[in-house]
Design an enzyme around this catalytic site. Sequence first.
Site, short mmCIF file in Angstrom:
data_model
loop_
_atom_site.label_atom_id
_atom_site.label_comp_id
_atom_site.label_asym_id
_atom_site.label_seq_id
_atom_site.Cartn_x
_atom_site.Cartn_y
_atom_site.Cartn_z
N GLU A 182 0.81 -1.22 0.00
CA GLU A 182 0.00 0.00 0.00
C GLU A 182 0.84 1.27 0.00
O GLU A 182 0.51 2.24 0.67
CB GLU A 182 -0.92 0.03 1.23
N GLU A 251 -6.88 -7.19 -0.46
CA GLU A 251 -7.36 -7.07 0.93
C GLU A 251 -8.84 -6.72 0.93
O GLU A 251 -9.22 -5.57 0.67
CB GLU A 251 -6.58 -6.02 1.72
C1 GAL Z 1 -4.14 -2.17 5.31
C2 GAL Z 1 -2.81 -2.88 5.42
C3 GAL Z 1 -2.93 -4.17 6.21
C4 GAL Z 1 -3.69 -3.92 7.48
C5 GAL Z 1 -5.04 -3.31 7.16
C6 GAL Z 1 -5.89 -3.01 8.36
O1 GAL Z 1 -3.93 -0.84 5.03
O2 GAL Z 1 -2.28 -3.16 4.15
O3 GAL Z 1 -1.66 -4.68 6.48
O4 GAL Z 1 -2.96 -3.07 8.28
O5 GAL Z 1 -4.87 -2.12 6.50
O6 GAL Z 1 -6.10 -4.14 9.09
#
Ligand code: GAL
Length: 848
Positions: A182, A251
């Site tokens: 990210e 994600e």
């Molecule tokens: C994203 C990140 C993950 C985790 C998530 C929140 O921004 O890539 O590693 O931190 O947010 O749980």
Amino acid sequence: MFGILISAILLFEGNFCCRTVVSTSVTYDSKALVIDGKRRILQSGSVHYPRTTPEVWPEIIRKAKEGGLDVIETYVFWNYHEPVRGEYYFGGRFDLVRFVKEVHEAGLFVHLRIGPYACAEWNYGGFPVWLHFIPGIQFRTTNSLFKKEMERFLAKIVNLMKDENLFASQGGPIILAQVENEYGNVEGAYGVGGVLYVNWAAETAVSLNTTVPWVMCAQADAPDPIINTCNGFYCDRFAPNSPFKPKMWTENYVGWFLAFGYAVPFRPVEDLAFAVARFFETGGTFQNYYMYFGGTNFGRTAGGPLIATSYDYDAPINEYGLINQPKWGHLRDLHIAIKKCEEHLVNANSTQISLGDNLEAHVYYKSSKECAAFLANYDSSSDATVTFRGKSYFLPPWSVSILPDCVNVIFNTAKVTSQVTVDDNSAFTRSITMRDYSLSSSSSWSWYKEKVGVWGNNSFDASGLLEQINTTRDTSDFLWYTTSINMDEKIGQNETKEVGLFVGSLGHAALIFVNKRLVGFGYGIHDDASFMLTAKVNLRTGSNTIDVLSMMIGLQNYGPWFDVQGAGLYSVILTGLTDSKEDLSSAQWTYQVGVEGEFLGLEKESLANSSIWTQGSVLPINHTLTWYKTAFFAPEGKGPVSLNLSGMGKGEAWVNGQSIGRYWSSYLSPSSGCSEDCDYRGTYDASKCFKNCGQPAQTLYLVPRSWLKPGENLLVIHEELGGDPTTISFVTRKGQRICNHVSDSDLPPVDTWEPIVGFGSTTPQLGLKCETGWRIASVLFASFGTPRGNCGASFYPGICHANVSSTIEQMCVGKQGCSIPVSTAALGVGDPCPNVRKSLAVEILCQN
Ligand code: GAL
């Protein structure tokens, strides 16, 4: 596209004996990842290996596979793999090779997110703290010192995987790798250095020649051939930065993380399924649940500030390794439905048809005759009946129906037919499903009271207030700041004077003592850990001491330049002393890193019988900075074990020398803002659905079974604020209440637990299934007719009611699971109310 590489070698690899190795090629095109020449629809889920114990990995992976996943995704946690520069560790929970092999053994693929920046609510985002102390280094930008270290670690991990033949081309399970994480979200803050860094990271990754595609998530400018992927609650509108790249989602948040002082977040599965269905409907081909199993932030692994020890995340598999229903089951059904459309989805782009306002169909053709369709209603309040290819279909609001043959709906995202787990560990009661092992006998506890202030000869002096991380190097959560002020010239002999004390801190918490007496406790919140503490204190003639114990609760893991976000005190001021205020911020201070108990190693088993510990009749209760120790027997059975710390303040706990994590039971979440039955309809974000308002974020702390031994075990608690150890108990789960409610007009199951002979696939069925190794012990409720109440709360019979308990007992008791056809004919109890639409509601007890 590469050709198919086939090589068959017989490998003998440690515990993973004798498998025929088939090399797999992985490439991609505009539609999908292409594995051995075939475009694939892939469901993936995050499982971070150190967030549970190796003994539990196979079970989690098995449940992920049964839930319909094809891929397991994990980050790689640099700070634990290289705790000291150049000294590597890959043992225990950090045995990455073993984890990847376990996934392989189960027949799933791996997406390895090497980073090495992880974020992940993990201490310092996964960076080793020693990295910060390389003179001249700047993280995550075009800084040669940083790039050198990052490249070395990337290569280390890639080579480790190659040496173990773990990439797909070598016959291993790894089909995808990630560099950075990210970075696009913060790139602007790094100016031109950020742009150069992205290009460098991409080139470096590609040069490592993994033979699998690389991704960069949330990185719109990811250079070719790196695939830029989407992260978010919804990704249907996402498009990659080149027409030659597939639409991938790395994600998809199944819930959200927990921080001390917050209520517990959750995400309704109807919305999650809607988001997933929309993604595949709109051309997506790879989707990863973040997290599929969240697990636990053991020890001091939690990120910060104030990330809680539980990383449950409302994931389909809960922190205890148990299946979280209906989430797991509803998503499993969704995966089956999507899989049935795989060949259509990867074949060509969809034809989009508007069916009205906020209503649309996407049709995917496998051939000119065969199609699959997704019918969507993305209105957040109104349902709709649409006409598609001459047939009418009912669509609840905010839902997608899946028709693998363009005719029959086999799944609708808002229609949950899978079972519900009634009680989870967070709803702890002394119920039939839990057993409580109390440690209430005060005579079984020993204790050690910490000294307030400097305790050892490795303290040092400095003028002014030092930043905490630069001082402790994160070897401890604690830093003592000590100074004194002489009042002789300010007040008369034998006088005391009330003054104001103002302590400003960058975070995260601090205990303040004046003349060795506690005068205040200050703390921040996850979103801003800085705070200002004010107290009225009495100073006396002569010397007065001020001792501040500044505490860290996880190093920051997110944001631009997060690595240089400081902690600890920045100002200490006394007012009311003279006309002007007395600023002690630049006075002479004495520092000591850590607390005495840590230095002594009180958590260690080797000190359990030491005379350092006091035992007697006056167990200190509600006393700051106290260590407690007791022996206990492991709770019987195989169910998960946790420690109930609701009667304690804040601290850390160890079982047989292993840290189960930080606890903070006295920090209650705000009393409002929760909605237990949060509406799934409408756009979800991390602030939408919470439960447990006005309570501690966490009271139960998981103790892995593998850390327990037969006979006596050692429990050590470091209590910082004050608590009552006699309130502590171990809790184990001996049962689980499961319920389900299915109507005779519901969809037939996409897949049944047991095939039901004599009832075709058009009969809806009520499925019930216990965890592996558990059995249905009894039927707690069963009504066919118009049963009322909610599954998950309490059922009660409606006006029309046939008690079908004994039928269901016969069908189900003693088995791991059963499927009950929902129709008058099948239940054989006669029709309790002809011409009325009926349903079946059942609640059972599973026992282990
Ligand atoms: C994203 C990140 C993950 C985790 C998530 C929140 O921004 O890539 O590693 O931190 O947010 O749980």
